[in-house]
Design a protein around this motif. Structure first.
Motif, PDB file in Angstrom:
ATOM      1  N   SER A   1      29.531  35.429  34.641  1.00 26.07           N
ATOM      2  CA  SER A   1      29.067  36.812  34.531  1.00 26.07           C
ATOM      3  C   SER A   1      30.174  37.708  35.056  1.00 26.07           C
ATOM      4  N   VAL A   2      30.863  38.391  34.139  1.00 23.78           N
ATOM      5  CA  VAL A   2      31.918  39.321  34.522  1.00 23.78           C
ATOM      6  C   VAL A   2      31.878  40.529  33.598  1.00 23.78           C
ATOM      7  N   SER A   3      32.507  41.600  34.049  1.00 22.25           N
ATOM      8  CA  SER A   3      32.633  42.781  33.199  1.00 22.25           C
ATOM      9  C   SER A   3      33.885  42.639  32.348  1.00 22.25           C
ATOM     10  N   GLY A   4      33.851  43.180  31.177  1.00 19.29           N
ATOM     11  CA  GLY A   4      35.007  43.118  30.299  1.00 19.29           C
ATOM     12  C   GLY A   4      35.193  41.753  29.670  1.00 19.29           C
ATOM     13  N   ASN A   5      36.326  41.583  29.018  1.00 20.23           N
ATOM     14  CA  ASN A   5      36.613  40.307  28.371  1.00 20.23           C
ATOM     15  C   ASN A   5      37.003  39.281  29.430  1.00 20.23           C
ATOM     16  N   PRO A   6      36.368  38.126  29.397  1.00 21.56           N
ATOM     17  CA  PRO A   6      36.649  37.141  30.452  1.00 21.56           C
ATOM     18  C   PRO A   6      37.930  36.374  30.192  1.00 21.56           C
TER      19      PRO A   6
ATOM     20  N   GLY B   1      42.671  43.069  34.879  1.00 20.12           N
ATOM     21  CA  GLY B   1      43.859  43.459  35.618  1.00 20.12           C
ATOM     22  C   GLY B   1      43.920  42.982  37.046  1.00 20.12           C
ATOM     23  N   THR B   2      42.872  42.310  37.518  1.00 18.57           N
ATOM     24  CA  THR B   2      42.868  41.874  38.907  1.00 18.57           C
ATOM     25  C   THR B   2      43.627  40.574  39.099  1.00 18.57           C
TER      26      THR B   2
ATOM     27  N   TYR C   1      46.210  37.203  49.041  1.00 17.54           N
ATOM     28  CA  TYR C   1      47.161  37.162  47.949  1.00 17.54           C
ATOM     29  C   TYR C   1      48.248  38.192  48.205  1.00 17.54           C
ATOM     30  N   SER C   2      49.385  37.941  47.569  1.00 16.45           N
ATOM     31  CA  SER C   2      50.552  38.788  47.796  1.00 16.45           C
ATOM     32  C   SER C   2      51.293  38.992  46.490  1.00 16.45           C
ATOM     33  N   VAL C   3      51.633  40.245  46.210  1.00 12.08           N
ATOM     34  CA  VAL C   3      52.382  40.556  44.989  1.00 12.08           C
ATOM     35  C   VAL C   3      53.839  40.882  45.301  1.00 12.08           C
ATOM     36  N   GLY C   4      54.226  40.821  46.572  1.00  9.23           N
ATOM     37  CA  GLY C   4      55.615  41.082  46.925  1.00  9.23           C
ATOM     38  C   GLY C   4      55.851  40.874  48.411  1.00  9.23           C
ATOM     39  N   ILE C   5      57.112  40.894  48.800  1.00  9.40           N
ATOM     40  CA  ILE C   5      57.472  40.696  50.203  1.00  9.40           C
ATOM     41  C   ILE C   5      56.750  41.715  51.074  1.00  9.40           C
TER      42      ILE C   5
ATOM     43  N   ALA D   1      48.899  28.775  45.933  1.00  8.46           N
ATOM     44  CA  ALA D   1      49.059  28.843  44.483  1.00  8.46           C
ATOM     45  C   ALA D   1      49.965  30.009  44.131  1.00  8.46           C
ATOM     46  N   TRP D   2      50.510  29.965  42.927  1.00  7.98           N
ATOM     47  CA  TRP D   2      51.328  31.088  42.463  1.00  7.98           C
ATOM     48  C   TRP D   2      51.067  31.361  40.991  1.00  7.98           C
ATOM     49  N   THR D   3      51.322  32.605  40.606  1.00  4.81           N
ATOM     50  CA  THR D   3      51.353  32.993  39.200  1.00  4.81           C
ATOM     51  C   THR D   3      52.637  33.791  38.983  1.00  4.81           C
ATOM     52  N   PRO D   4      53.147  33.788  37.753  1.00  2.00           N
ATOM     53  CA  PRO D   4      54.366  34.559  37.502  1.00  2.00           C
ATOM     54  C   PRO D   4      54.158  36.042  37.760  1.00  2.00           C
ATOM     55  N   TRP D   5      55.240  36.718  38.110  1.00  2.00           N
ATOM     56  CA  TRP D   5      55.180  38.157  38.362  1.00  2.00           C
ATOM     57  C   TRP D   5      54.552  38.880  37.178  1.00  2.00           C
ATOM     58  N   GLY D   6      53.626  39.757  37.476  1.00  2.00           N
ATOM     59  CA  GLY D   6      52.998  40.547  36.424  1.00  2.00           C
ATOM     60  C   GLY D   6      51.922  39.815  35.650  1.00  2.00           C
ATOM     61  N   GLN D   7      51.716  38.548  35.948  1.00  2.00           N
ATOM     62  CA  GLN D   7      50.707  37.780  35.226  1.00  2.00           C
ATOM     63  C   GLN D   7      49.545  37.507  36.171  1.00  2.00           C
TER      64      GLN D   7
END
Lengths: 114, 113
Positions: A26-31, A98-99, B49-53, B92-98
């Motif tokens: 259950s989430v808002s927007g496209n999952p 976007g989160t 979580y962290s998006v940068g230094i 865990a990590w994800t690529p920048w902007g992703q």
């Protein structure tokens, strides 16, 4: 509120039989939806994801999952189970567009019996 | 190729002692970094979580803290451990902007005694 449910704590299946591990969300927007697998004392390994496109998604180790928007489900499936598939499986969904935050289910332990 | 390293693999610490878990990522720049905790029989809980230094977002108020002193280094700390801090900690990590597609480390099993 956004949520992910894995209604079964454990699924038992005989080797060679098809398996299904259930997940609803259950989430808002496209999952954005994911399945991960965890072996004992190990990190989670990515199996497959649904972002957009075909509702049937194929992933690693012969697993696939079907996105069903009307039922808000993303069940994990495999046509023929192997003993080595025995592990803990997690479904995850992005909390909101976007989160960076994802919500994980509580996990389903799959036991494949020889 | 990118790799993520997490250590130690296991740790047994007394109540009230400090904690430092380290996570590093190789082969990428500006990754998004995450700390999750998995309590026994439970799902994963996002801690930080962290998006940068130097940029840390805390998801759950508790006696844990996180720091990112370098681009590819993420540290989870506590000044005084509680019994309830026991669990399996995953970086865990994800690529920048992703915002999707986690790659997880192998985890640290922390037991507070």
């Amino acid at each position: 509120a956004q949520s992910v449910a894995q209604p079964e704590d454990q699924v038992n299946v005989a080797e060679g039989n098809p398996l299904t591990v259930k997940c609803t969300y259950s989430v808002s927007g496209n999952p954005y939806l994911f399945w991960y697998v965890q072996y004992p004392n190990r990190g989670l390994q990515f199996l497959l994801k649904y972002i957009t496109g075909d509702n049937l998604v194929k992933g690693s180790y012969g697993f696939e999952a079907e996105f069903n928007k009307s039922q808000t489900s993303f069940h994990l499936k495999k046509p023929s189970a192997l003993v080595s598939d025995s592990a803990l499986y997690f479904c995850a969904v992005r909390e909101s567009p976007g989160t960076y935050k994802y919500i994980f289910g509580t996990g389903t332990r799959l036991k494949v019996l020889a | 190729s990118q790799t993520i390293h997490q250590w130690p693999a296991t740790l047994v610490q007394p109540v009230g002692s400090p904690l430092s878990l380290e996570c590093t990522v190789e082969g990428t720049s500006n990754p998004n970094l995450y700390w999750y905790r998995q309590a026994a029989g439970r799902g994963l809980q996002l801690l930080f979580y962290s998006v940068g230094i130097g940029q840390i977002s805390s998801e759950v108020p508790q006696n844990l803290s996180a720091s990112r002193p370098q681009d590819r280094q993420f540290i989870l700390s506590s000044k005084k451990l509680l019994l309830s801090d026991s669990g399996f900690y995953l970086c865990a990590w994800t690529p920048w902007g992703q915002t999707y597609g986690y790659t997880f480390g192998s985890g640290t099993r922390l037991t507070v005694v």
